[in-house]
Design a protein around this motif. Structure first.
Motif, mmCIF file in Angstrom:
data_model
loop_
_atom_site.group_PDB
_atom_site.id
_atom_site.type_symbol
_atom_site.label_atom_id
_atom_site.label_comp_id
_atom_site.label_asym_id
_atom_site.label_seq_id
_atom_site.Cartn_x
_atom_site.Cartn_y
_atom_site.Cartn_z
ATOM 1 N N GLN A 281 42.464 80.591 16.901
ATOM 2 C CA GLN A 281 42.200 81.847 17.379
ATOM 3 C C GLN A 281 40.784 82.006 18.050
ATOM 4 O O GLN A 281 39.691 81.404 17.345
ATOM 5 C CB GLN A 281 42.188 82.655 16.355
ATOM 6 C CG GLN A 281 43.485 82.897 15.685
ATOM 7 C CD GLN A 281 43.548 83.774 14.527
ATOM 8 O OE1 GLN A 281 43.499 85.148 14.858
ATOM 9 N NE2 GLN A 281 43.533 83.460 13.301
ATOM 10 N N GLY A 282 40.713 82.614 18.968
ATOM 11 C CA GLY A 282 39.481 82.881 19.882
ATOM 12 C C GLY A 282 39.171 84.345 20.240
ATOM 13 O O GLY A 282 40.106 84.788 20.808
ATOM 14 N N ALA A 283 38.050 84.880 19.859
ATOM 15 C CA ALA A 283 38.142 86.494 20.229
ATOM 16 C C ALA A 283 36.625 86.623 20.858
ATOM 17 O O ALA A 283 35.641 85.940 20.451
ATOM 18 C CB ALA A 283 38.006 87.464 19.070
ATOM 19 N N ARG A 284 36.417 87.559 21.929
ATOM 20 C CA ARG A 284 35.291 87.783 22.699
ATOM 21 C C ARG A 284 35.260 89.501 22.874
ATOM 22 O O ARG A 284 36.251 90.028 23.154
ATOM 23 C CB ARG A 284 35.263 87.249 23.911
ATOM 24 C CG ARG A 284 35.344 85.674 23.911
ATOM 25 C CD ARG A 284 33.960 85.110 23.575
ATOM 26 N NE ARG A 284 34.285 83.727 23.459
ATOM 27 C CZ ARG A 284 33.659 82.696 24.260
ATOM 28 N NH1 ARG A 284 33.408 83.067 25.517
ATOM 29 N NH2 ARG A 284 33.795 81.367 23.997
ATOM 30 N N ALA A 285 34.257 90.028 22.717
ATOM 31 C CA ALA A 285 34.006 91.308 22.882
ATOM 32 C C ALA A 285 32.638 91.519 23.659
ATOM 33 O O ALA A 285 31.669 91.135 23.413
ATOM 34 C CB ALA A 285 33.820 91.898 21.480
ATOM 35 N N VAL A 286 32.693 92.436 24.570
ATOM 36 C CA VAL A 286 31.586 93.031 25.138
ATOM 37 C C VAL A 286 31.704 94.423 25.071
ATOM 38 O O VAL A 286 32.518 95.200 25.332
ATOM 39 C CB VAL A 286 31.909 92.770 26.734
ATOM 40 C CG1 VAL A 286 30.668 93.364 27.543
ATOM 41 C CG2 VAL A 286 32.107 91.278 27.073
#
Length: 405
Positions: A281-286
């Protein structure tokens, strides 16, 4: 049992089947999720409880062809299949799509799935035959139009036969109405099957979006999810994956981009039930000023699920001191021969990198946009479909106002 604010809307359906009645009773027993529940601490649906949302109606007058990827396109307008806007005349061999008037389940222990089963006007069934590799993506477009104070409940089931392969693209769009889109997708992957699932959530700015994806994987089946969340005032997405036989594997990649007043919440649950299964799992938030995101990723490894390999990484960039990014990784492990890890970071854009780019002629705004684009695009780098990968990058560029390259 106390009265529900949705009782009038359900009564308005008239002559609901026993199955729909059972689903609605299940919803009433569970109640609308609230922030008092640990899994819902980052998302507030109290406004739905007060709104007394009625089902959105189908209005043929709003139907219009929609451009999409080359291949089949199924449009659901206000929760119903919109035949005029769809492009379904030439389905590839091995792909079958049918609709019926009864969702398949009551929703079990998920309140919003139960409500969906009670109200969804129809269910869409996508079936891929054993050994069929569908070479063109199937696109599902969910759009809500002219639906103030209304709810759209769409339900789709995808069944992949043994060694079947499909790329599924879901797009969620809406107008300026204050609506609720409540969608459920169920996926069953037989042995050796592969589903590549690309999701673009770009709902209207005043909307509430809730999406639930439930995936069951047999031996050596693959589920690969690429997910970009930019729309809605409040969005809550859940993805549950059950690895039920050896060799099953799930990849989940989710990017959230939130502006002022937006709350974007993603919760994943990876259930490793047997030995020799894997997940990544990989998550990115801006997150811009006054925006909020949350990524809650849980991995469960059963006692007999030896040799499980489960990885999880979450990264967030805050563009303002008033931005908020929440991350909650969880590992629940009952086996002893496993490789499981998680990591999370929250920070700001690299000041040195910004300075370097400005020194080489970019404006501060251009430098900022370039770094954000790279941060998000990296998440989709292993998507083996050029058009879809470019579409994710273009959507990220549009978020910060850059013309797509």
């Amino acid at each position: 049992m106390a009265d529900s604010p949705f009782d009038d809307a359900f009564a308005g359906l008239g002559g609901a089947s026993a199955q729909r009645r059972a689903a609605y009773d299940r919803f009433r027993s569970l109640g609308l999720p609230s922030r008092r529940q640990e899994d819902w601490k980052y998302t507030d649906l109290a406004g739905l409880d007060r709104a007394r949302l009625a089902p959105a109606v189908d209005d043929p007058a709003v139907s219009a062809p929609v451009d999409g990827l080359d291949g089949p396109l199924l449009v659901l307008t206000n929760g119903r299949v919109d035949a005029d806007a769809s492009r379904m005349g030439d389905l590839p061999a091995g792909l079958e799509i049918v609709t019926d008037g009864e969702p398949a389940s009551t929703g079990a222990d998920n309140a919003l799935a139960a409500l969906n089963a009670a109200f969804a006007p129809q269910a869409v069934h996508v079936r891929v035959a054993d050994g069929a590799a569908i070479d063109r993506p199937l696109q599902l477009l969910y759009r809500v139009i002219d639906a103030d104070a209304c709810a759209a409940h769409a339900r789709v089931r995808v069944a992949l036969g043994a060694r079947a392969a499909l790329t599924l693209v879901e797009r969620f769009e809406g107008d300026a109405s204050a609506y609720w889109q409540n969608q459920v997708l169920d996926v069953a992957g037989e042995a050796g099957s592969t589903l590549v699932h690309a999701l673009f959530q770009a709902e209207g700015a005043r909307s509430v979006h809730s999406g639930l994806t439930r995936v069951v994987l047999a031996g050596d089946a693959r589920y690969r999810r690429f997910d970009l969340q930019t729309g809605a005032e409040i969005a809550r997405n859940e993805v549950h994956v059950a690895a039920t036989e050896a060799g099953a594997h799930a990849d989940i990649r989710v990017a959230q981009m939130a502006r002022a007043g937006q709350s974007l919440d993603t919760r994943s649950y990876l259930d490793h039930r047997v030995a020799d299964t894997t997940s990544d799992q990989g998550a990115r938030a801006v997150v811009d000023a006054q925006g909020r995101t949350a990524f809650q990723g849980k991995v469960h490894v059963a006692r007999d699920a030896q040799r499980t390999d489960a990885q999880q990484q979450s990264k967030a960039i805050l563009l303002d001191e008033t931005a908020e990014a929440n991350t909650k990784p969880e590992l629940e492990i009952y086996a002893d021969d496993v490789v499981c890890a998680h990591g999370a970071t929250v920070g700001q854009l690299d000041a040195a990198a910004l300075f370097y780019l400005v020194q080489r002629g970019l404006t501060p705004a251009e430098a900022k946009a370039l770094l954000i684009e790279a941060f998000v695009a990296d998440l989709f780098g292993d998507l083996d479909h050029d058009t879809l990968r470019d579409a994710f990058v273009a959507a990220a560029q549009a978020w910060f106002g850059k013309e797509p390259s």
